[in-house]
Scaffold this motif. Structure first.
Motif, short mmCIF file in Angstrom:
data_model
loop_
_atom_site.label_atom_id
_atom_site.label_comp_id
_atom_site.label_asym_id
_atom_site.label_seq_id
_atom_site.Cartn_x
_atom_site.Cartn_y
_atom_site.Cartn_z
N ILE A 1 11.79 19.13 21.14
CA ILE A 1 11.23 20.30 21.82
C ILE A 1 9.85 20.02 22.38
O ILE A 1 9.55 20.30 23.55
CB ILE A 1 11.15 21.49 20.85
N LYS A 2 8.98 19.44 21.55
CA LYS A 2 7.56 19.31 21.90
C LYS A 2 7.14 17.90 22.30
O LYS A 2 6.11 17.72 22.94
CB LYS A 2 6.70 19.77 20.73
N GLY A 3 7.92 16.89 21.88
CA GLY A 3 7.52 15.53 22.15
C GLY A 3 6.37 15.09 21.28
O GLY A 3 6.12 15.63 20.20
N ARG A 4 5.62 14.12 21.78
CA ARG A 4 4.47 13.61 21.04
C ARG A 4 3.32 13.36 22.01
O ARG A 4 3.52 12.81 23.08
CB ARG A 4 4.85 12.31 20.31
N ASN A 5 2.14 13.80 21.62
CA ASN A 5 0.94 13.63 22.43
C ASN A 5 1.09 14.23 23.83
O ASN A 5 0.62 13.68 24.83
CB ASN A 5 0.57 12.14 22.55
N GLY A 6 1.79 15.36 23.89
CA GLY A 6 1.95 16.05 25.16
C GLY A 6 3.02 15.49 26.07
O GLY A 6 3.20 15.98 27.19
#
Length: 241
Positions: free
Chosen positions: A101-106
């Motif tokens: 959903i959010k991933g990592r580091n944007g």
């Protein structure tokens, strides 16, 4: 000391001094490249050949488009499930779902393991219905908001909707203002939408007719149509595919 990378033949710069090896490492073997850091051409070729053969027999993970996974998660969230409940139903770690959903580091992932997608698709409506969901839990209000907007286009005003699901008109006003709602309200709106979408509210009294007119005018002014909720579902499906 490693030999020169440009060396075309074994040099005396890298010498095997292993005392525990079954046999001394020779140039042109991966052992000399790996253990003694020899970078001559024969040792480099041996290392590349080893990696090539390893990759041939390595089991590759099957991946799918991450947009499909996010669309499926969004659908499950809109049905009233939390990330933890989704993870429990599909037996996937909640951190994996959060990452999709959010991933990592944007940065959102472009692909997700196919096994995760299959596990999410395996969650059935029966699984969702059988799950005990606290009525006071906060849930996403996107789909209920669109359902209320669609009902407005038929003349169903906020007070009429609220009274039929057992809540106050301020609850519907708060939802239309963009705020979240509880699971109990979401379930009530969903039932009402399924039952009355495409129908007009009671118009027996002047007050009822006046409220219906206000609701239709509000829908007209805001561009709410009978297909507002279904258009959202179609657009999201199209983006995912």
């Amino acid at each position: 000391m490693p030999s020169s990378p440009s060396a075309l033949a074994p040099t005396d710069l890298a010498v095997c001094d292993c005392t525990m090896a079954a046999a001394p490492h020779q140039h042109g073997e991966r052992g000399m490249y790996n253990y003694h850091r020899c970078r001559c051409t024969p040792c480099g070729d041996a290392n590349r050949e080893y990696n090539r053969r390893s990759n041939q027999h390595r089991k590759r993970r099957e991946m799918v488009d991450a947009d499909l996974v996010r669309a499926r998660i969004a659908k499950l969230r809109e049905s009233g499930l939390t990330v933890a409940e989704i993870a429990d139903l599909c037996a996937v770690n909640a951190k994996v779902i959060e990452f999709a959903i959010k991933g990592r580091n944007g940065k959102l992932p472009k692909t997700v393991q196919a096994s995760t997608f299959r596990a999410l698709n395996a969650i059935s409506f029966k699984d969702i219905a059988s799950l005990q969901k606290p009525g006071g839990r906060k849930v996403d209000g996107t789909v209920p908001r669109l359902q209320v907007q669609s009902l407005h286009s038929f003349g169903w005003c906020g007070s009429e909707i609220a009274s039929r699901i057992g809540f106050t008109a301020s609850t519907i006003s708060s939802l239309l203002a963009g705020n979240g709602i509880t699971e109990e309200v979401r379930a009530g709106i969903d039932r009402l939408y399924t039952q009355f979408h495409g129908t007009t509210p009671p118009l027996d009294t002047p007050a009822q007719r006046a409220r219906a007119t206000v609701a239709r005018n509000r829908a007209l002014a805001n561009g709410w149509t009978a297909d507002t909720a279904t258009d959202y579902e179609y657009a999201r499906y199209s983006r995912a595919h």
